[in-house]
Design a protein around this motif. Sequence first.
Motif, PDB file in Angstrom:
ATOM      1  N   ALA A 250     -12.988   4.026   3.545  1.00 11.02           N
ATOM      2  CA  ALA A 250     -11.905   3.676   4.463  1.00 11.02           C
ATOM      3  C   ALA A 250     -10.577   4.053   3.812  1.00 11.02           C
ATOM      4  O   ALA A 250     -10.426   3.969   2.588  1.00 11.02           O
ATOM      5  CB  ALA A 250     -11.936   2.182   4.772  1.00 11.02           C
ATOM      6  N   MET A 251      -9.629   4.457   4.627  1.00  5.95           N
ATOM      7  CA  MET A 251      -8.322   4.857   4.118  1.00  5.95           C
ATOM      8  C   MET A 251      -7.345   3.679   4.227  1.00  5.95           C
ATOM      9  O   MET A 251      -7.458   2.848   5.123  1.00  5.95           O
ATOM     10  CB  MET A 251      -7.793   6.060   4.899  1.00  5.95           C
ATOM     11  N   ALA A 252      -6.405   3.650   3.302  1.00  4.81           N
ATOM     12  CA  ALA A 252      -5.382   2.605   3.285  1.00  4.81           C
ATOM     13  C   ALA A 252      -4.066   3.227   2.852  1.00  4.81           C
ATOM     14  O   ALA A 252      -4.034   4.328   2.297  1.00  4.81           O
ATOM     15  CB  ALA A 252      -5.794   1.479   2.327  1.00  4.81           C
ATOM     16  N   ILE A 253      -2.997   2.512   3.096  1.00  3.12           N
ATOM     17  CA  ILE A 253      -1.681   2.904   2.610  1.00  3.12           C
ATOM     18  C   ILE A 253      -1.177   1.788   1.720  1.00  3.12           C
ATOM     19  O   ILE A 253      -1.212   0.614   2.103  1.00  3.12           O
ATOM     20  CB  ILE A 253      -0.690   3.152   3.766  1.00  3.12           C
ATOM     21  N   VAL A 254      -0.728   2.156   0.528  1.00  3.12           N
ATOM     22  CA  VAL A 254      -0.110   1.204  -0.397  1.00  3.12           C
ATOM     23  C   VAL A 254       1.394   1.411  -0.319  1.00  3.12           C
ATOM     24  O   VAL A 254       1.870   2.548  -0.360  1.00  3.12           O
ATOM     25  CB  VAL A 254      -0.582   1.439  -1.853  1.00  3.12           C
ATOM     26  N   THR A 255       2.138   0.306  -0.204  1.00  2.00           N
ATOM     27  CA  THR A 255       3.594   0.377  -0.249  1.00  2.00           C
ATOM     28  C   THR A 255       4.097  -0.554  -1.336  1.00  2.00           C
ATOM     29  O   THR A 255       3.442  -1.547  -1.687  1.00  2.00           O
ATOM     30  CB  THR A 255       4.240  -0.008   1.099  1.00  2.00           C
ATOM     31  N   THR A 256       5.267  -0.223  -1.876  1.00  2.00           N
ATOM     32  CA  THR A 256       5.859  -1.035  -2.928  1.00  2.00           C
ATOM     33  C   THR A 256       7.350  -0.763  -2.996  1.00  2.00           C
ATOM     34  O   THR A 256       7.869   0.130  -2.302  1.00  2.00           O
ATOM     35  CB  THR A 256       5.177  -0.776  -4.291  1.00  2.00           C
ATOM     36  N   VAL A 257       8.025  -1.491  -3.841  1.00  2.03           N
ATOM     37  CA  VAL A 257       9.457  -1.295  -4.072  1.00  2.03           C
ATOM     38  C   VAL A 257       9.765  -1.706  -5.503  1.00  2.03           C
ATOM     39  O   VAL A 257       9.176  -2.652  -6.042  1.00  2.03           O
ATOM     40  CB  VAL A 257      10.315  -2.101  -3.063  1.00  2.03           C
TER      41      VAL A 257
ATOM     42  N   ALA B  75       8.435   3.021  -1.872  1.00  3.30           N
ATOM     43  CA  ALA B  75       7.437   4.082  -2.012  1.00  3.30           C
ATOM     44  C   ALA B  75       6.176   3.658  -1.277  1.00  3.30           C
ATOM     45  O   ALA B  75       5.906   2.474  -1.100  1.00  3.30           O
ATOM     46  CB  ALA B  75       7.135   4.344  -3.485  1.00  3.30           C
ATOM     47  N   GLY B  76       5.401   4.669  -0.872  1.00  5.87           N
ATOM     48  CA  GLY B  76       4.133   4.405  -0.219  1.00  5.87           C
ATOM     49  C   GLY B  76       3.298   5.666  -0.175  1.00  5.87           C
ATOM     50  O   GLY B  76       3.832   6.772  -0.120  1.00  5.87           O
ATOM     51  N   CYS B  77       1.974   5.482  -0.237  1.00  6.54           N
ATOM     52  CA  CYS B  77       1.081   6.641  -0.185  1.00  6.54           C
ATOM     53  C   CYS B  77      -0.266   6.255   0.403  1.00  6.54           C
ATOM     54  O   CYS B  77      -0.671   5.098   0.378  1.00  6.54           O
ATOM     55  CB  CYS B  77       0.902   7.263  -1.570  1.00  6.54           C
ATOM     56  N   LEU B  78      -0.934   7.270   0.921  1.00 10.22           N
ATOM     57  CA  LEU B  78      -2.286   7.135   1.438  1.00 10.22           C
ATOM     58  C   LEU B  78      -3.255   7.092   0.270  1.00 10.22           C
ATOM     59  O   LEU B  78      -3.131   7.879  -0.673  1.00 10.22           O
ATOM     60  CB  LEU B  78      -2.599   8.342   2.331  1.00 10.22           C
ATOM     61  N   ILE B  79      -4.215   6.158   0.314  1.00 11.41           N
ATOM     62  CA  ILE B  79      -5.209   6.064  -0.761  1.00 11.41           C
ATOM     63  C   ILE B  79      -6.614   5.965  -0.177  1.00 11.41           C
ATOM     64  O   ILE B  79      -6.815   5.433   0.909  1.00 11.41           O
ATOM     65  CB  ILE B  79      -4.964   4.865  -1.704  1.00 11.41           C
TER      66      ILE B  79
ATOM     67  N   SER C  70       5.259  -6.237  -6.826  1.00 11.79           N
ATOM     68  CA  SER C  70       4.677  -6.568  -5.526  1.00 11.79           C
ATOM     69  C   SER C  70       4.248  -5.305  -4.786  1.00 11.79           C
ATOM     70  O   SER C  70       4.930  -4.278  -4.868  1.00 11.79           O
ATOM     71  CB  SER C  70       5.690  -7.339  -4.677  1.00 11.79           C
ATOM     72  N   PHE C  71       3.159  -5.436  -4.047  1.00  8.24           N
ATOM     73  CA  PHE C  71       2.586  -4.328  -3.295  1.00  8.24           C
ATOM     74  C   PHE C  71       2.075  -4.842  -1.952  1.00  8.24           C
ATOM     75  O   PHE C  71       1.807  -6.031  -1.808  1.00  8.24           O
ATOM     76  CB  PHE C  71       1.404  -3.705  -4.061  1.00  8.24           C
ATOM     77  N   ALA C  72       1.924  -3.925  -1.010  1.00  5.03           N
ATOM     78  CA  ALA C  72       1.220  -4.232   0.235  1.00  5.03           C
ATOM     79  C   ALA C  72       0.139  -3.169   0.409  1.00  5.03           C
ATOM     80  O   ALA C  72       0.359  -1.993   0.108  1.00  5.03           O
ATOM     81  CB  ALA C  72       2.169  -4.231   1.424  1.00  5.03           C
ATOM     82  N   VAL C  73      -1.019  -3.603   0.852  1.00  2.04           N
ATOM     83  CA  VAL C  73      -2.132  -2.697   1.138  1.00  2.04           C
ATOM     84  C   VAL C  73      -2.408  -2.809   2.635  1.00  2.04           C
ATOM     85  O   VAL C  73      -2.701  -3.893   3.135  1.00  2.04           O
ATOM     86  CB  VAL C  73      -3.390  -3.047   0.315  1.00  2.04           C
ATOM     87  N   HIS C  74      -2.254  -1.675   3.330  1.00  4.53           N
ATOM     88  CA  HIS C  74      -2.420  -1.592   4.779  1.00  4.53           C
ATOM     89  C   HIS C  74      -3.713  -0.846   5.082  1.00  4.53           C
ATOM     90  O   HIS C  74      -3.886   0.284   4.632  1.00  4.53           O
ATOM     91  CB  HIS C  74      -1.256  -0.816   5.404  1.00  4.53           C
ATOM     92  N   PHE C  75      -4.600  -1.459   5.856  1.00  6.98           N
ATOM     93  CA  PHE C  75      -5.863  -0.836   6.214  1.00  6.98           C
ATOM     94  C   PHE C  75      -5.710  -0.122   7.552  1.00  6.98           C
ATOM     95  O   PHE C  75      -5.334  -0.729   8.552  1.00  6.98           O
ATOM     96  CB  PHE C  75      -6.975  -1.879   6.277  1.00  6.98           C
ATOM     97  N   LEU C  76      -5.978   1.177   7.548  1.00  7.25           N
ATOM     98  CA  LEU C  76      -5.765   2.008   8.725  1.00  7.25           C
ATOM     99  C   LEU C  76      -6.942   1.943   9.677  1.00  7.25           C
ATOM    100  O   LEU C  76      -8.095   1.961   9.254  1.00  7.25           O
ATOM    101  CB  LEU C  76      -5.539   3.460   8.302  1.00  7.25           C
ATOM    102  N   GLY C  77      -6.613   1.873  10.960  1.00  3.93           N
ATOM    103  CA  GLY C  77      -7.620   1.964  12.005  1.00  3.93           C
ATOM    104  C   GLY C  77      -7.741   3.407  12.477  1.00  3.93           C
ATOM    105  O   GLY C  77      -6.936   4.269  12.111  1.00  3.93           O
ATOM    106  N   GLN C  78      -8.723   3.675  13.299  1.00  2.00           N
ATOM    107  CA  GLN C  78      -8.971   5.037  13.753  1.00  2.00           C
ATOM    108  C   GLN C  78      -7.824   5.621  14.575  1.00  2.00           C
ATOM    109  O   GLN C  78      -7.731   6.829  14.728  1.00  2.00           O
ATOM    110  CB  GLN C  78     -10.289   5.112  14.509  1.00  2.00           C
ATOM    111  N   ASP C  79      -6.942   4.798  15.082  1.00  2.00           N
ATOM    112  CA  ASP C  79      -5.793   5.286  15.840  1.00  2.00           C
ATOM    113  C   ASP C  79      -4.567   5.524  14.962  1.00  2.00           C
ATOM    114  O   ASP C  79      -3.490   5.807  15.478  1.00  2.00           O
ATOM    115  CB  ASP C  79      -5.425   4.288  16.950  1.00  2.00           C
TER     116      ASP C  79
END
Length: 174
Positions: A16-23, A29-33, A65-74
């Motif tokens: 599954a793909m996710a996006i990590v964001t931070t400051v 900053a943020g990237c696809l992981i 601090s970080f946020a991990v966002h889980f991407l849906g198919q859309d």
Amino acid sequence: MSEDAFDDLIAALDPAMAIVTTVSGGERAGCLIGFHAQCSISPPRYVVWLSKANHTFRVGVHARSFAVHFLGQDDEHLAQLFGTTSGDDGDKFGECAWEEADGGVPLLSDCPNRFVAERVALLDEGSDHVCLVLHPTAASARTPFRPLRLSQVEHLQPGHESEERPKPAEERSA
């Protein structure tokens, strides 16, 4: 060892793909992981691996601090934005809706399946990625959702190739 056999095994997992964001220092900053996993139940822990070639790595090594966002198919549009655009070249956050969490961490408005976390450890064993161990402090989930998988975004060209990472000190002095 056959690297082809290892690559075949890993490709079959289709993470599954996710996006990590931070400051850090006021810099977002943020990237696809694709490298991430739960690594402890009690206390809860999650690991993400950041490419040393990415702008997010350079900001993330100083961040707490970080946020991990889980991407849906859309969410392929977000995968494309955070996976193909380098933070070295522009502001990805100017191209999407977001809000600040405590500590200034950017939360992507279009990704309700996410958590915010504090970094508890960083492991750099010399490869092209570093491992961040995170302790979740807040989470939101809109279920059910179908995760966006690597096989659905592998056509995207990364903002940086892993070969662009800084060389270890011993390689630079050789």
